[in-house]
Design an enzyme around this catalytic site. Sequence first.
Site: not given
Ligand code: SIN
Length: 194
Positions: A24-28, A99
């Site tokens: 699951f990704g929430y940012g980049s 990460e």
């Molecule tokens: C993510 O995107 O899920 C983790 C945080 C990031 O790499 O910005």
Amino acid sequence: MSHDTSKQNQSRQNLSNYHEIWLFGYGSLIYKVDFPFLDKQKAVINGWQRKFWQGSHDHRGTPERPGRVLTLIESPGSECMGMAYRVTEEVFEHLNIREKNGYLRHEIECRLLDSHNQITKIVKGLIYIASPENAAYLGPLPESDIAEHIARSEGPSGKNSEYLLLLAEALRNLGAHDEHVFTIENHLNDIIDR
Ligand code: SIN
């Protein structure tokens, strides 16, 4: 305490026991997909909120001048929309490095959504979260100050402002509203226009 969590993440879950592996990704991870995937689907997780409270010493800042990137903060009753990817185990060799600046890999319940935001499946997902205890954590600031910080930061992966602007655009494309992200984006646009 070291910022580098890559070694810890290698042994946190035994991925060979998984029938399917969802990330699951929430940012980049929503907009910078530099890894192969088998499938992807919009998804939500419950009880977490995105916050620009994590320091970036390796991507959007430097050890001397860290930038600000996202982490998740526990927030009962909140919902966080992102992107879920079905991946193979090998992908984590890359992601554990990408990460590594304070993020630990956790398991989380992930609700996969269709284009009408109806839940199609609930899966066990893997997610990278940087907790307030990690050495690279910067913590809360007023959103206008976060925008100022982002405006002046840059690292090996590019400008910190690019991280924010691409993320905000990706969230709009997903149909996700995020007050914190969009408020910082507005402040950043004011700074750029100044
Ligand atoms: C993510 O995107 O899920 C983790 C945080 C990031 O790499 O910005």
